[in-house]
Write a protein that holds these residues in place. Structure first.
Motif, mmCIF file in Angstrom:
data_model
loop_
_atom_site.group_PDB
_atom_site.id
_atom_site.type_symbol
_atom_site.label_atom_id
_atom_site.label_comp_id
_atom_site.label_asym_id
_atom_site.label_seq_id
_atom_site.Cartn_x
_atom_site.Cartn_y
_atom_site.Cartn_z
ATOM 1 N N MET A 19 0.832 -1.205 0.000
ATOM 2 C CA MET A 19 0.000 0.000 0.000
ATOM 3 C C MET A 19 0.864 1.253 0.000
ATOM 4 N N VAL A 20 1.947 1.241 0.769
ATOM 5 C CA VAL A 20 2.852 2.387 0.809
ATOM 6 C C VAL A 20 3.483 2.589 -0.571
ATOM 7 N N GLU A 21 3.952 1.492 -1.182
ATOM 8 C CA GLU A 21 4.551 1.581 -2.516
ATOM 9 C C GLU A 21 3.546 2.111 -3.536
ATOM 10 N N TYR A 22 2.305 1.626 -3.460
ATOM 11 C CA TYR A 22 1.267 2.077 -4.389
ATOM 12 C C TYR A 22 1.019 3.570 -4.233
ATOM 13 N N ARG A 23 0.904 4.023 -3.015
ATOM 14 C CA ARG A 23 0.641 5.457 -2.790
ATOM 15 C C ARG A 23 1.793 6.317 -3.298
ATOM 16 N N GLU A 24 3.032 5.848 -3.091
ATOM 17 C CA GLU A 24 4.190 6.593 -3.593
ATOM 18 C C GLU A 24 4.187 6.631 -5.114
ATOM 19 N N LEU A 25 3.864 5.499 -5.743
ATOM 20 C CA LEU A 25 3.786 5.442 -7.199
ATOM 21 C C LEU A 25 2.680 6.349 -7.717
ATOM 22 N N GLN A 26 1.533 6.307 -7.074
ATOM 23 C CA GLN A 26 0.405 7.144 -7.459
ATOM 24 C C GLN A 26 0.784 8.628 -7.395
ATOM 25 N N LYS A 27 1.427 9.010 -6.302
ATOM 26 C CA LYS A 27 1.847 10.405 -6.135
ATOM 27 C C LYS A 27 2.861 10.796 -7.212
ATOM 28 N N SER A 28 3.795 9.910 -7.474
ATOM 29 C CA SER A 28 4.823 10.178 -8.482
ATOM 30 C C SER A 28 4.219 10.311 -9.873
ATOM 31 N N LEU A 29 3.316 9.396 -10.221
ATOM 32 C CA LEU A 29 2.689 9.453 -11.542
ATOM 33 C C LEU A 29 1.846 10.710 -11.705
ATOM 34 N N ARG A 30 1.167 11.098 -10.666
ATOM 35 C CA ARG A 30 0.367 12.328 -10.746
ATOM 36 C C ARG A 30 1.252 13.543 -10.958
ATOM 37 N N SER A 31 2.295 13.663 -10.121
ATOM 38 C CA SER A 31 3.116 14.870 -10.175
ATOM 39 C C SER A 31 4.056 14.902 -11.374
ATOM 40 N N ASP A 32 4.528 13.729 -11.831
ATOM 41 C CA ASP A 32 5.503 13.701 -12.918
ATOM 42 C C ASP A 32 4.872 13.601 -14.307
ATOM 43 N N ILE A 33 3.693 12.976 -14.410
ATOM 44 C CA ILE A 33 3.110 12.750 -15.733
ATOM 45 C C ILE A 33 1.764 13.447 -15.892
ATOM 46 N N LEU A 34 0.849 13.151 -15.006
ATOM 47 C CA LEU A 34 -0.524 13.612 -15.175
ATOM 48 C C LEU A 34 -0.663 15.130 -15.098
ATOM 49 N N VAL A 35 -0.165 15.720 -14.032
ATOM 50 C CA VAL A 35 -0.317 17.167 -13.848
ATOM 51 C C VAL A 35 0.365 17.955 -14.973
ATOM 52 N N PRO A 36 1.625 17.627 -15.323
ATOM 53 C CA PRO A 36 2.228 18.374 -16.435
ATOM 54 C C PRO A 36 1.465 18.204 -17.756
ATOM 55 N N ALA A 37 0.970 16.995 -18.025
ATOM 56 C CA ALA A 37 0.222 16.772 -19.265
ATOM 57 C C ALA A 37 -1.078 17.572 -19.271
ATOM 58 N N LEU A 38 -1.776 17.590 -18.165
ATOM 59 C CA LEU A 38 -3.016 18.371 -18.083
ATOM 60 C C LEU A 38 -2.736 19.866 -18.200
ATOM 61 N N ARG A 39 -1.662 20.293 -17.595
ATOM 62 C CA ARG A 39 -1.285 21.705 -17.684
ATOM 63 C C ARG A 39 -0.970 22.081 -19.134
ATOM 64 N N GLN A 40 -0.262 21.191 -19.824
ATOM 65 C CA GLN A 40 0.081 21.437 -21.222
ATOM 66 C C GLN A 40 -1.174 21.469 -22.090
ATOM 67 N N GLU A 41 -2.100 20.548 -21.834
ATOM 68 C CA GLU A 41 -3.368 20.535 -22.576
ATOM 69 C C GLU A 41 -4.142 21.830 -22.355
ATOM 70 N N ARG A 42 -4.168 22.266 -21.104
ATOM 71 C CA ARG A 42 -4.905 23.483 -20.788
ATOM 72 C C ARG A 42 -4.292 24.675 -21.503
ATOM 73 N N LYS A 43 -2.961 24.738 -21.536
ATOM 74 C CA LYS A 43 -2.295 25.839 -22.229
ATOM 75 C C LYS A 43 -2.560 25.783 -23.729
ATOM 76 N N ALA A 44 -2.621 24.586 -24.281
ATOM 77 C CA ALA A 44 -2.851 24.437 -25.719
ATOM 78 C C ALA A 44 -4.260 24.857 -26.109
ATOM 79 N N THR A 45 -5.209 24.705 -25.221
ATOM 80 C CA THR A 45 -6.592 25.062 -25.548
ATOM 81 C C THR A 45 -6.972 26.460 -25.086
ATOM 82 N N LYS A 46 -6.056 27.157 -24.457
ATOM 83 C CA LYS A 46 -6.355 28.516 -24.006
ATOM 84 C C LYS A 46 -6.396 29.465 -25.203
#
Length: 96
Positions: A57-84
Motif C-alpha cells: 500500500m505504501v509503494e502504491y501510494r508513492e507510485l500514485q503520487k509520483s505518476l500524478r506529479s511527474d506525468i498527469l499534472v504536467p500533461a493536463l497543464r500542457q493541454e490546458r495551455k494548448a486550448t487557451k
C-alpha cells in the motif's frame, strides 16, 4: 474482509492449551496440541501477509503520487495551455 484480532486468537489459544493439558482422552489432547501448532503458524502467516500488504500500500501510494506529479499534472497543464485562447484569438474569429 474481517481482520483477525489478537484477543480472539489469544482466547482460542488459551482454550486449546487448557484442553491439551486437562483432557482425559489422549486423542483429544493430541488434537488440541496439533490444532494449537497449526493455529499459531497460521496466525504468524497472517501477520506476515498484513505486513506485506502494508508495504504494498505504501509503494502504491508513492507510485500514485509520483505518476500524478511527474506525468498527469504536467500533461493536463500542457493541454490546458494548448486550448487557451486569448482575446486576440476571439477578435480574429469574430472578423472572419
Amino acid at each position: 474482509m474481517k481482520a483477525i484480532t489478537t484477543r480472539e486468537h489469544e482466547t482460542l489459544q488459551a482454550k486449546l492449551m487448557q484442553l491439551a493439558r486437562d483432557a482425559e482422552n489422549p486423542e483429544t489432547r493430541q488434537a488440541a496440541e496439533e490444532g494449537l501448532v497449526v493455529l499459531q503458524q497460521q496466525y504468524e502467516t497472517y501477520h506476515e501477509m498484513v505486513a506485506q500488504l502494508k508495504a504494498c500500500m505504501v509503494e502504491y501510494r508513492e507510485l500514485q503520487k509520483s505518476l500524478r506529479s511527474d506525468i498527469l499534472v504536467p500533461a493536463l497543464r500542457q493541454e490546458r495551455k494548448a486550448t487557451k485562447f486569448n482575446v486576440r484569438d476571439f477578435q480574429l474569429m469574430a472578423t472572419e
